[in-house]
Design a protein around this motif. Structure first.
Motif, mmCIF file in Angstrom:
data_model
loop_
_atom_site.group_PDB
_atom_site.id
_atom_site.type_symbol
_atom_site.label_atom_id
_atom_site.label_comp_id
_atom_site.label_asym_id
_atom_site.label_seq_id
_atom_site.Cartn_x
_atom_site.Cartn_y
_atom_site.Cartn_z
ATOM 1 N N GLN A 146 0.848 -1.191 0.000
ATOM 2 C CA GLN A 146 0.000 0.000 0.000
ATOM 3 C C GLN A 146 0.883 1.239 0.000
ATOM 4 O O GLN A 146 1.568 1.525 0.986
ATOM 5 C CB GLN A 146 -0.924 0.014 1.219
ATOM 6 N N VAL A 147 0.893 1.963 -1.106
ATOM 7 C CA VAL A 147 1.716 3.157 -1.253
ATOM 8 C C VAL A 147 0.807 4.376 -1.385
ATOM 9 O O VAL A 147 -0.121 4.382 -2.204
ATOM 10 C CB VAL A 147 2.622 3.056 -2.493
ATOM 11 N N VAL A 148 1.076 5.401 -0.584
ATOM 12 C CA VAL A 148 0.296 6.639 -0.617
ATOM 13 C C VAL A 148 1.189 7.774 -1.088
ATOM 14 O O VAL A 148 2.251 8.022 -0.505
ATOM 15 C CB VAL A 148 -0.286 6.981 0.774
ATOM 16 N N ALA A 149 0.784 8.448 -2.155
ATOM 17 C CA ALA A 149 1.511 9.609 -2.664
ATOM 18 C C ALA A 149 0.723 10.862 -2.332
ATOM 19 O O ALA A 149 -0.410 11.029 -2.800
ATOM 20 C CB ALA A 149 1.728 9.493 -4.168
ATOM 21 N N ALA A 150 1.310 11.735 -1.508
ATOM 22 C CA ALA A 150 0.669 13.015 -1.201
ATOM 23 C C ALA A 150 0.741 13.875 -2.459
ATOM 24 O O ALA A 150 1.823 14.194 -2.937
ATOM 25 C CB ALA A 150 1.383 13.694 -0.041
ATOM 26 N N SER A 151 -0.415 14.233 -3.006
ATOM 27 C CA SER A 151 -0.446 14.878 -4.312
ATOM 28 C C SER A 151 -1.165 16.221 -4.254
ATOM 29 O O SER A 151 -2.245 16.332 -3.676
ATOM 30 C CB SER A 151 -1.142 13.971 -5.331
ATOM 31 N N ASP A 152 -0.540 17.237 -4.859
ATOM 32 C CA ASP A 152 -1.214 18.518 -5.044
ATOM 33 C C ASP A 152 -1.447 18.779 -6.534
ATOM 34 O O ASP A 152 -1.733 19.890 -6.936
ATOM 35 C CB ASP A 152 -0.392 19.658 -4.430
ATOM 36 N N PHE A 153 -1.274 17.710 -7.348
ATOM 37 C CA PHE A 153 -1.509 17.741 -8.791
ATOM 38 C C PHE A 153 -0.533 18.648 -9.533
ATOM 39 O O PHE A 153 -0.838 19.159 -10.605
ATOM 40 C CB PHE A 153 -2.951 18.166 -9.101
ATOM 41 N N SER A 154 0.654 18.820 -8.970
ATOM 42 C CA SER A 154 1.689 19.640 -9.600
ATOM 43 C C SER A 154 2.624 18.748 -10.414
ATOM 44 O O SER A 154 2.487 17.524 -10.446
ATOM 45 C CB SER A 154 2.503 20.374 -8.533
ATOM 46 N N GLU A 155 3.621 19.361 -11.059
ATOM 47 C CA GLU A 155 4.633 18.607 -11.777
ATOM 48 C C GLU A 155 5.427 17.731 -10.814
ATOM 49 O O GLU A 155 5.778 16.582 -11.137
ATOM 50 C CB GLU A 155 5.577 19.548 -12.526
ATOM 51 N N GLY A 156 5.722 18.261 -9.635
ATOM 52 C CA GLY A 156 6.420 17.466 -8.629
ATOM 53 C C GLY A 156 5.622 16.241 -8.230
ATOM 54 O O GLY A 156 6.170 15.152 -8.055
ATOM 55 N N ALA A 157 4.309 16.407 -8.095
ATOM 56 C CA ALA A 157 3.441 15.281 -7.752
ATOM 57 C C ALA A 157 3.414 14.249 -8.872
ATOM 58 O O ALA A 157 3.369 13.039 -8.624
ATOM 59 C CB ALA A 157 2.028 15.777 -7.460
ATOM 60 N N ARG A 158 3.453 14.717 -10.121
ATOM 61 C CA ARG A 158 3.465 13.793 -11.250
ATOM 62 C C ARG A 158 4.745 12.957 -11.255
ATOM 63 O O ARG A 158 4.703 11.742 -11.452
ATOM 64 C CB ARG A 158 3.342 14.561 -12.569
ATOM 65 N N GLN A 159 5.886 13.613 -11.031
ATOM 66 C CA GLN A 159 7.147 12.884 -11.028
ATOM 67 C C GLN A 159 7.219 11.910 -9.856
ATOM 68 O O GLN A 159 7.763 10.807 -9.986
ATOM 69 C CB GLN A 159 8.313 13.864 -11.003
ATOM 70 N N ARG A 254 11.365 21.747 0.860
ATOM 71 C CA ARG A 254 10.468 22.756 0.315
ATOM 72 C C ARG A 254 9.856 22.183 -0.948
ATOM 73 O O ARG A 254 10.544 21.823 -1.890
ATOM 74 C CB ARG A 254 11.229 24.049 -0.004
ATOM 75 N N THR A 255 8.550 22.086 -0.994
ATOM 76 C CA THR A 255 7.904 21.361 -2.069
ATOM 77 C C THR A 255 6.710 22.128 -2.598
ATOM 78 O O THR A 255 6.405 23.234 -2.176
ATOM 79 C CB THR A 255 7.382 20.012 -1.559
ATOM 80 N N ALA A 256 6.041 21.504 -3.541
ATOM 81 C CA ALA A 256 4.799 22.064 -4.044
ATOM 82 C C ALA A 256 3.756 22.109 -2.939
ATOM 83 O O ALA A 256 2.767 22.823 -3.023
ATOM 84 C CB ALA A 256 4.283 21.238 -5.215
ATOM 85 N N LEU A 257 3.961 21.329 -1.897
ATOM 86 C CA LEU A 257 3.086 21.373 -0.733
ATOM 87 C C LEU A 257 3.572 22.411 0.279
ATOM 88 O O LEU A 257 3.098 22.457 1.390
ATOM 89 C CB LEU A 257 3.054 20.001 -0.058
ATOM 90 N N GLY A 258 4.526 23.252 -0.118
ATOM 91 C CA GLY A 258 5.120 24.198 0.814
ATOM 92 C C GLY A 258 6.028 23.454 1.775
ATOM 93 O O GLY A 258 6.680 22.490 1.413
ATOM 94 N N SER A 259 6.076 23.887 3.025
ATOM 95 C CA SER A 259 6.907 23.220 4.022
ATOM 96 C C SER A 259 6.194 22.021 4.632
ATOM 97 O O SER A 259 6.702 21.392 5.546
ATOM 98 C CB SER A 259 7.271 24.208 5.133
ATOM 99 N N VAL A 260 5.016 21.705 4.106
ATOM 100 C CA VAL A 260 4.223 20.610 4.652
ATOM 101 C C VAL A 260 4.942 19.273 4.525
ATOM 102 O O VAL A 260 4.863 18.418 5.399
ATOM 103 C CB VAL A 260 2.850 20.540 3.946
ATOM 104 N N ALA A 261 5.669 19.076 3.420
ATOM 105 C CA ALA A 261 6.316 17.781 3.192
ATOM 106 C C ALA A 261 7.252 17.398 4.323
ATOM 107 O O ALA A 261 7.351 16.231 4.691
ATOM 108 C CB ALA A 261 7.074 17.810 1.871
ATOM 109 N N GLU A 262 7.957 18.376 4.877
ATOM 110 C CA GLU A 262 8.851 18.089 6.002
ATOM 111 C C GLU A 262 8.065 17.495 7.158
ATOM 112 O O GLU A 262 8.468 16.490 7.751
ATOM 113 C CB GLU A 262 9.562 19.361 6.451
#
Length: 278
Positions: A146-159, A254-262
């Motif tokens: 079971q793999v969960v990808a936190a996605s904001d539908f950005s290019e980073g999320a696609r990669q 620092r991500t497309a999710l802002g500092s949330v990824a940390e």
């Protein structure tokens, strides 16, 4: 990300890295590729060198013996590498020279109450590496199911999604999108509007990534802040791996999710795959 590439395990030779070693061996076995096991001896400061009553050769010989003892006998091809210098620089250079496409590492330590400490080397590696970095926290009792990808539908999320699919193609992949509202307690109209905007972004993302989506990929959208929604979802559904995409800017992640990824890396109990946008 073909199977001709190698996997790099970066280890500090401590017992806490055993989980990362076992996971790296399992991945190399499934991909039928070579595992490169690297230990970097950090250069001591001048004062430490003058005070220490030991030779560099003796340190290197001891580290090599310990490295061989830790890896032991395995059914996958293994190359043991001992380097000295800056750990992050040596890890990146070793991965480049040996054509690795994934870096596996462990955590610095796990304190009481489950507080996770990545350690400065892992933090810098996560920020600077152009290769995906797998941070292993749990004992690898099974393959990632079971793999969960936190996605904001950005290019980073696609990669990040593509990396998860490439490395762990047999796993059930969930794209999890958390959509907040301006107010913590929104009325029905605000909630409906936020949901509508999230659905529009999701539809555009799916339309642009049809080739990557299949029956083994599902999309889940939940109202709330990512740092609350994602860890709760991971725990409730027994996820084995969290995937996040990053831009590698200042700060840890620092991500497309802002500092949330940390915060997601620290708050979720499962392993984490960090994929930097390139």
């Amino acid at each position: 990300m073909g199977d001709t590439c190698s996997i790099l395990l970066a280890t500090d030779l401590s017992p806490r890295c055993d989980r990362a070693l076992d996971r790296a061996i399992a991945i190399a076995r499934r991909r039928r590729c070579k595992l490169v096991v690297l230990h970097v001896i950090e250069e001591p400061a001048l004062a430490e060198r003058l005070m220490a009553q030991r030779s560099r050769d003796a340190d290197a010989a001891g580290a090599e013996r310990l490295l061989r003892d830790i890896v032991g006998e395995t059914d996958v091809p293994v190359e043991l590498v001992l380097e000295s210098g800056n750990p992050v620089e040596r890890i990146r250079e070793t991965a480049r020279v040996r054509q690795c496409d994934l870096i596996v590492t462990g955590t610095a330590r796990q304190e009481t109450l489950g507080r996770l400490l990545l350690g400065s080397t892992v933090e810098k590696l996560a920020r600077e590496s152009t290769l995906p970095v797998l941070i292993v926290k749990q004992r690898p009792h099974r393959a990632y199911g079971q793999v969960v990808a936190a996605s904001d539908f950005s290019e980073g999320a696609r990669q990040a999604m593509n990396a998860a699919r490439a490395f762990f193609a047999d796993a059930q992949l969930t794209l999890l999108h958390a959509y907040p509202t301006l107010r913590a307690d929104p009325d029905a109209g605000e909630l409906a509007q936020a949901r509508k905007q999230a659905e529009q972004a999701a539809n555009a993302f799916v339309a642009g990534n049809v080739a990557q989506l299949s029956q083994s990929v599902r999309l889940v959208m939940q109202h709330g802040m990512p740092e609350a929604v994602v860890p709760e979802y991971v725990r409730a559904h027994g996820a084995d791996l969290l995937v996040v995409g990053t831009h590698g800017h200042t700060g840890l992640l620092r991500t497309a999710l802002g500092s949330v990824a940390e915060r997601l890396i620290y708050l979720t109990p499962c392993d984490a795959l960090i994929v930097r946008t390139v």
